[in-house]
Design a protein around this motif. Structure first.
Motif, PDB file in Angstrom:
ATOM      1  N   GLY A 352     -14.434  -6.446  -2.170  1.00  0.00           N
ATOM      2  CA  GLY A 352     -14.200  -5.541  -3.301  1.00  0.00           C
ATOM      3  C   GLY A 352     -14.432  -4.121  -2.857  1.00  0.00           C
ATOM      4  N   THR A 353     -15.563  -3.896  -2.060  1.00  0.00           N
ATOM      5  CA  THR A 353     -16.250  -2.504  -1.575  1.00  0.00           C
ATOM      6  C   THR A 353     -15.156  -2.032  -0.729  1.00  0.00           C
ATOM      7  OG1 THR A 353     -18.388  -3.038  -2.062  1.00  0.00           O
ATOM      8  CG2 THR A 353     -17.918  -1.267  -0.663  1.00  0.00           C
ATOM      9  N   TRP A 371       2.146  10.474  -5.223  1.00  0.00           N
ATOM     10  CA  TRP A 371       2.683   9.456  -6.347  1.00  0.00           C
ATOM     11  C   TRP A 371       1.780   8.196  -6.167  1.00  0.00           C
ATOM     12  CZ3 TRP A 371       3.404   4.523  -4.541  1.00  0.00           C
ATOM     13  CH2 TRP A 371       3.801   4.670  -3.208  1.00  0.00           C
ATOM     14  N   PHE A 372       1.020   8.066  -5.011  1.00  0.00           N
ATOM     15  CA  PHE A 372       0.184   6.950  -4.610  1.00  0.00           C
ATOM     16  C   PHE A 372      -1.004   7.226  -5.538  1.00  0.00           C
ATOM     17  CE2 PHE A 372      -3.346   5.128  -2.278  1.00  0.00           C
ATOM     18  CZ  PHE A 372      -3.018   3.861  -2.378  1.00  0.00           C
ATOM     19  N   LYS A 373      -1.596   8.613  -5.481  1.00  0.00           N
ATOM     20  CA  LYS A 373      -2.685   8.925  -6.347  1.00  0.00           C
ATOM     21  C   LYS A 373      -2.401   8.503  -7.754  1.00  0.00           C
ATOM     22  CE  LYS A 373      -4.316  12.715  -3.300  1.00  0.00           C
ATOM     23  NZ  LYS A 373      -4.933  14.085  -3.419  1.00  0.00           N
ATOM     24  N   SER A 374      -1.530   8.866  -8.489  1.00  0.00           N
ATOM     25  CA  SER A 374      -1.217   8.635  -9.782  1.00  0.00           C
ATOM     26  C   SER A 374      -1.343   7.085  -9.939  1.00  0.00           C
ATOM     27  CB  SER A 374      -0.074   9.464 -10.070  1.00  0.00           C
ATOM     28  OG  SER A 374       0.037  10.703 -10.000  1.00  0.00           O
ATOM     29  N   ALA A 375      -0.755   6.329  -9.131  1.00  0.00           N
ATOM     30  CA  ALA A 375      -0.533   4.835  -9.110  1.00  0.00           C
ATOM     31  C   ALA A 375      -1.915   4.491  -9.074  1.00  0.00           C
ATOM     32  CB  ALA A 375       0.267   4.391  -8.043  1.00  0.00           C
ATOM     33  N   ILE A 376      -2.620   4.523  -8.169  1.00  0.00           N
ATOM     34  CA  ILE A 376      -4.069   4.175  -7.980  1.00  0.00           C
ATOM     35  C   ILE A 376      -5.143   4.537  -9.569  1.00  0.00           C
ATOM     36  CG2 ILE A 376      -6.224   3.792  -6.747  1.00  0.00           C
ATOM     37  CD1 ILE A 376      -3.721   2.272  -5.751  1.00  0.00           C
ATOM     38  N   ASN A 384      -9.782  -1.365 -15.868  1.00  0.00           N
ATOM     39  CA  ASN A 384     -11.208  -1.183 -16.587  1.00  0.00           C
ATOM     40  C   ASN A 384     -10.807  -1.477 -18.128  1.00  0.00           C
ATOM     41  OD1 ASN A 384     -13.773   0.124 -17.027  1.00  0.00           O
ATOM     42  ND2 ASN A 384     -12.643   1.813 -18.021  1.00  0.00           N
ATOM     43  N   SER A 385      -9.365  -1.708 -18.593  1.00  0.00           N
ATOM     44  CA  SER A 385      -9.062  -2.036 -20.186  1.00  0.00           C
ATOM     45  C   SER A 385      -8.762  -3.275 -20.354  1.00  0.00           C
ATOM     46  CB  SER A 385      -8.329  -0.997 -20.659  1.00  0.00           C
ATOM     47  OG  SER A 385      -6.988  -0.905 -19.645  1.00  0.00           O
ATOM     48  N   ILE A 386      -8.600  -4.050 -19.263  1.00  0.00           N
ATOM     49  CA  ILE A 386      -7.824  -5.552 -19.526  1.00  0.00           C
ATOM     50  C   ILE A 386      -9.007  -6.350 -19.691  1.00  0.00           C
ATOM     51  CG2 ILE A 386      -6.729  -7.360 -18.572  1.00  0.00           C
ATOM     52  CD1 ILE A 386      -4.565  -5.427 -17.345  1.00  0.00           C
ATOM     53  N   PRO A 387      -9.295  -7.101 -20.763  1.00  0.00           N
ATOM     54  CA  PRO A 387     -10.159  -8.116 -20.968  1.00  0.00           C
ATOM     55  C   PRO A 387     -10.295  -9.197 -19.697  1.00  0.00           C
ATOM     56  CG  PRO A 387      -9.117  -7.881 -22.820  1.00  0.00           C
ATOM     57  CD  PRO A 387      -8.382  -7.274 -21.983  1.00  0.00           C
ATOM     58  N   GLY A 388     -11.409  -9.606 -19.300  1.00  0.00           N
ATOM     59  CA  GLY A 388     -11.678 -10.406 -18.096  1.00  0.00           C
ATOM     60  C   GLY A 388     -10.541 -11.814 -18.422  1.00  0.00           C
ATOM     61  N   SER A 421     -12.329  -0.798 -11.100  1.00  0.00           N
ATOM     62  CA  SER A 421     -12.512   0.547 -11.820  1.00  0.00           C
ATOM     63  C   SER A 421     -13.744   1.382 -11.435  1.00  0.00           C
ATOM     64  CB  SER A 421     -12.105   0.614 -13.250  1.00  0.00           C
ATOM     65  OG  SER A 421     -12.177   1.871 -13.641  1.00  0.00           O
ATOM     66  N   THR A 422     -14.770   0.779 -11.573  1.00  0.00           N
ATOM     67  CA  THR A 422     -16.211   1.626 -11.311  1.00  0.00           C
ATOM     68  C   THR A 422     -16.504   1.850 -10.120  1.00  0.00           C
ATOM     69  OG1 THR A 422     -17.170   0.850 -13.703  1.00  0.00           O
ATOM     70  CG2 THR A 422     -18.739   1.494 -11.911  1.00  0.00           C
ATOM     71  N   PRO A 423     -16.633   0.775  -9.022  1.00  0.00           N
ATOM     72  CA  PRO A 423     -16.787   1.045  -7.653  1.00  0.00           C
ATOM     73  C   PRO A 423     -15.705   2.144  -7.232  1.00  0.00           C
ATOM     74  CG  PRO A 423     -16.814  -1.318  -7.963  1.00  0.00           C
ATOM     75  CD  PRO A 423     -16.129  -0.525  -9.298  1.00  0.00           C
TER      76      PRO A 423
END
Length: 558
Positions: A352-353, A371-376, A384-388, A421-423
């Protein structure tokens, strides 16, 4: 050319990973939810919104709003006490560590310790001679949610309040403003955005949590328990479960829209300063009591973990024994669960890291906007917003019966995606602060893009990498929502094993597993902090060495 090829290959590998393990699984949920053979699909789908769904959605919404509102208010007061009073740095550090303790345990454990602390036969009920309140239902669920959300809310607000300029508060008071006017204008107003973000974060956590409702909900239905029944109930209904999963995305969409709007409301200070405030005995004692009461409650709840496993049989045989630990060590299935959890967390932390770091490198190391920056960045916002639980359901639908089915690899992948998202933001923030000309200088010296990363970027961001590893490891150890649908008897991890043990009422094993999980998380976090301090000390020594060399050179020149 080689550098561009390596960089482009990295971009495509990252994108392919998220297409395979985010886009396609989510698409599968939408396809499964859509009735294939119905004459009127919309009418068929509307049957999902029956009375049980309405009650479940209402319960999840109302409990999340109430618990998060209380956690945000309490978190703000605690942060204010930590930054705008004179109650002692050591006192604050000690109590803060207690407040953050729940982050090292899965939410399903909160429910069990609350039952054994305040239930009819609970530790504190037995000591006081009476039950303080009914732990099942409203009070127990709200307490569990507050314990769950208070630590991250406290951290979010505290990280922002450190940058509030206290000079404005003092000037406002000197101008004759009332204390509540000064508080609103100079402290609360600049923190509107972070308070809203903290509230949304807490709301999202409680609305999508499965552990606490499954342990303390009793007969009260929640949207997460309804989703679990749809896929893992006596008679599974994948179409119904997929529709429930889609409805869980509604708060996610709303939160993303609000957060994007709040990005425009950020308040900045040129040179924020924290001045020493005037001593106020009443104020300081009041906040000292608030800290003590909150920390004492946390200790009252989690002390059960260190008591029940060492008792013969609670509440009848109250004598000290290590018998339960001896049985635990001899139980091959429980030991295998512990090994699975450790291996899964280590693999999640490493891979993950790597994924988050290289994704951040190709999006932050360059002046051009691609476009890659926008995609990532969009992928980061989505994960970050999808429930586990929705991620877990999507993986179950698309990979069931495939190569990854019932393997430890699928648990690692879903956890990497869930907490990406956070890392990613940690790495991006660190890499953006570095000189953008380092790669150009290294290329002129003959170094490849990968060598530049290895020799320059990684050594310069070691502390951030350690934080990323710690974040992934801790969350992989405590996650339940993302893996509850994907683990089998051979790949059972601690959190999913806790759910199984609950079914059989084996609470000694539950507490021992939870205790081992807590010790492992504490050990890893302390190890990371020790390495981090070693890096800081090494950097300080290098700085002093350079200064000494410069001084000696200057003297010799003179």
């Amino acid at each position: 050319m080689r550098a561009m090829n390596a960089k482009r290959l990295t971009q495509w590998l990252v994108l392919v990973f998220f297409v395979l393990f985010l886009a396609l699984p989510l698409l599968k949920v939408f396809v499964t939810a859509w009735p294939q053979q119905a004459e009127n699909p919309l009418a068929e789908m509307s049957h999902v919104f029956n009375r049980k769904w309405q009650e479940s959605f209402k319960n999840s919404l109302s409990y999340a709003l109430i618990a998060t509102s209380f956690s945000t208010l309490l978190g703000f007061l605690l942060v204010y006490g930590a930054n705008f009073t004179q109650i002692g740095r050591r006192f604050i550090r000690f109590n803060t560590r207690i407040l953050l303790l729940p982050m090292l345990l899965p939410t399903i454990t909160y429910g069990f310790v609350l039952i054994y602390a305040f239930g009819k036969q609970g530790l504190w009920s037995k000591i006081s001679g009476q039950q303080w309140f009914n732990i099942y239902g409203t009070i127990g669920i709200l307490l569990g949610f507050v314990i769950y959300t208070l630590p991250p809310i406290f951290m979010l607000i505290n990280n922002s309040m450190k940058y509030v300029d206290t000079r404005l508060f003092i000037v406002s008071r000197l101008m004759g403003d009332k204390w509540y006017t000064s508080l609103h204008k100079t402290i609360i107003s600049p923190l509107y955005r972070v308070l809203a973000v903290a509230f949304l974060q807490g709301f999202f956590m409680t609305f999508t949590d499965f552990g606490i409702p499954s342990a303390l909900g009793g007969q009260t239905p929640f949207i997460t328990t309804l989703l679990y029944e749809g896929f893992m109930g006596t008679i599974p209904d994948f179409q119904f479960g997929s529709m429930v999963a889609l409805t869980m995305l509604l708060p996610s969409i709303v939160s993303v829209v609000i957060l994007n709007y709040l990005q425009k409301k950020m308040v900045r200070y040129d040179k924020p300063q924290c001045l020493v405030l005037k001593k106020n005995t009443f104020r300081d004692n009041a906040f000292r009591v608030l800290f003590l009461v909150t920390s004492a409650f946390m200790l009252l709840v989690f002390l059960v973990l260190f008591v029940i496993p060492f008792m013969g049989s609670w509440p009848n045989k109250l004598y000290f024994t290590l018998e339960h630990f001896q049985k635990f060590v001899q139980d091959q299935f429980l030991m295998k669960t512990l090994k699975n959890a450790l291996l899964m967390s280590l693999l999640t932390a490493v891979f993950g890291t790597l994924l988050a770091y290289f994704a951040a490198i190709v999006t932050s190391r360059g002046k051009e906007h691609t476009w890659f920056k926008s995609a990532i960045d969009s992928i980061s916002a989505i994960t970050n917003s999808i429930p586990g639980m929705v991620l877990g359901v999507s993986f179950l639908l698309i990979f069931s019966g495939g190569v990854l089915h019932n393997t430890l690899a699928i648990l690692v992948i879903v956890t990497i995606v869930h907490y990406f998202s956070t890392p990613y933001q940690m790495a991006k923030e660190a890499l953006q602060k570095m000189n953008l000309n380092w790669e150009n200088s290294a290329r002129l010296m003959g170094d490849s893009w990968l060598k530049t990363i290895w020799r320059i970027l990684i050594p310069s961001s070691r502390e951030t990498i350690l934080e990323m590893v710690g974040y992934y490891f801790s969350n992989a150890m405590v996650t339940i929502s993302a893996v509850i649908f994907l683990s089998s008897s051979n790949t059972m991890v601690i959190t999913t094993k806790l759910k199984e043990l609950q079914h059989f009422g084996k609470f000694n094993e539950i507490f021992i597993l939870s205790l081992f999980l807590l010790i492992i998380n504490l050990g890893v976090q302390n190890l990371i902090q020790w390495i981090r301090r070693s890096i800081l000390n090494e950097n300080e020594k290098k700085s002093f060495t350079r200064i000494g060399y410069m001084l000696r050179t200057f003297r010799s020149v003179r």
